[in-house]
Scaffold this motif. Structure first.
Motif, PDB file in Angstrom:
ATOM      1  N   MET A  25      50.584  12.105 -53.696  1.00 19.57           N
ATOM      2  CA  MET A  25      52.031  12.048 -53.933  1.00 19.57           C
ATOM      3  C   MET A  25      52.631  10.812 -53.258  1.00 19.57           C
ATOM      4  O   MET A  25      53.507  10.153 -53.836  1.00 19.57           O
ATOM      5  CB  MET A  25      52.712  13.325 -53.418  1.00 19.57           C
ATOM      6  CG  MET A  25      52.274  14.582 -54.147  1.00 19.57           C
ATOM      7  SD  MET A  25      52.489  14.506 -55.942  1.00 19.57           S
ATOM      8  CE  MET A  25      54.254  14.449 -56.053  1.00 19.57           C
ATOM      9  N   ASP A  26      52.162  10.481 -52.073  1.00 16.46           N
ATOM     10  CA  ASP A  26      52.622   9.256 -51.403  1.00 16.46           C
ATOM     11  C   ASP A  26      52.263   8.024 -52.235  1.00 16.46           C
ATOM     12  O   ASP A  26      53.044   7.079 -52.334  1.00 16.46           O
ATOM     13  CB  ASP A  26      52.020   9.142 -50.002  1.00 16.46           C
ATOM     14  CG  ASP A  26      52.579  10.165 -49.019  1.00 16.46           C
ATOM     15  OD1 ASP A  26      53.646  10.770 -49.308  1.00 16.46           O
ATOM     16  OD2 ASP A  26      51.944  10.366 -47.965  1.00 16.46           O
ATOM     17  N   GLU A  33      54.706   7.710 -55.027  1.00 20.01           N
ATOM     18  CA  GLU A  33      55.968   7.160 -54.525  1.00 20.01           C
ATOM     19  C   GLU A  33      55.859   5.647 -54.317  1.00 20.01           C
ATOM     20  O   GLU A  33      56.741   4.884 -54.719  1.00 20.01           O
ATOM     21  CB  GLU A  33      56.358   7.841 -53.215  1.00 20.01           C
ATOM     22  CG  GLU A  33      57.670   7.348 -52.653  1.00 20.01           C
ATOM     23  CD  GLU A  33      58.061   8.035 -51.355  1.00 20.01           C
ATOM     24  OE1 GLU A  33      59.218   7.838 -50.928  1.00 20.01           O
ATOM     25  OE2 GLU A  33      57.236   8.758 -50.769  1.00 20.01           O
ATOM     26  N   ARG A  34      54.747   5.218 -53.722  1.00 19.35           N
ATOM     27  CA  ARG A  34      54.552   3.775 -53.509  1.00 19.35           C
ATOM     28  C   ARG A  34      54.502   3.023 -54.832  1.00 19.35           C
ATOM     29  O   ARG A  34      55.067   1.937 -54.965  1.00 19.35           O
ATOM     30  CB  ARG A  34      53.276   3.527 -52.695  1.00 19.35           C
ATOM     31  CG  ARG A  34      53.418   3.842 -51.224  1.00 19.35           C
ATOM     32  CD  ARG A  34      52.221   3.344 -50.405  1.00 19.35           C
ATOM     33  NE  ARG A  34      50.948   3.904 -50.854  1.00 19.35           N
ATOM     34  CZ  ARG A  34      50.447   5.065 -50.450  1.00 19.35           C
ATOM     35  NH1 ARG A  34      51.096   5.809 -49.585  1.00 19.35           N
ATOM     36  NH2 ARG A  34      49.279   5.484 -50.906  1.00 19.35           N
ATOM     37  N   LEU A  71      58.014   2.744 -56.156  1.00 21.62           N
ATOM     38  CA  LEU A  71      58.783   1.772 -55.368  1.00 21.62           C
ATOM     39  C   LEU A  71      58.363   0.337 -55.689  1.00 21.62           C
ATOM     40  O   LEU A  71      59.190  -0.571 -55.697  1.00 21.62           O
ATOM     41  CB  LEU A  71      58.619   2.046 -53.868  1.00 21.62           C
ATOM     42  CG  LEU A  71      59.340   3.285 -53.338  1.00 21.62           C
ATOM     43  CD1 LEU A  71      58.911   3.582 -51.905  1.00 21.62           C
ATOM     44  CD2 LEU A  71      60.848   3.114 -53.437  1.00 21.62           C
TER      45      LEU A  71
END
Length: 90
Positions: free
Chosen positions: A22-23, A26-27, A30
């Motif tokens: 999930m991180d 997100e990265r 972004l």
């Protein structure tokens, strides 16, 4: 002892990998990564979540239905699983 306690370290490792995925999503968002990359990461995270869910469901069935000490316990475990499956499939 409940199967989630007995297998806690293994299950937590899977949750931590999911958090990492999930991180990564997100990265990617972004960084404005191409949608195909984001979609691949989403599919991977979904597969990991489905795998974790299936593992906990299977362990629940084995411990609380197959190995139940009494018929009332077995019935309760089956009803719990039916409720979980219904909410999972919504």
């Amino acid at each position: 002892m409940s199967h989630t306690l007995r297998d806690k370290d293994k299950l937590l490792a899977r949750v931590r990998r999911l958090r990492g995925q999930m991180d990564g999503i997100e990265r990617a968002l972004l960084a404005e990564a191409p949608c195909s990359e984001v979609l691949r990461q989403l599919a991977s995270a979904r597969g990991a979540m489905n795998g974790l869910t299936a593992e906990v469901m299977e362990d629940h069935l084995r411990e609380h239905v197959l190995e139940a000490d009494s018929e009332p316990e077995r019935r309760q475990a089956v009803e719990e699983m039916i409720e979980v499956i219904r909410s999972y499939l919504k």
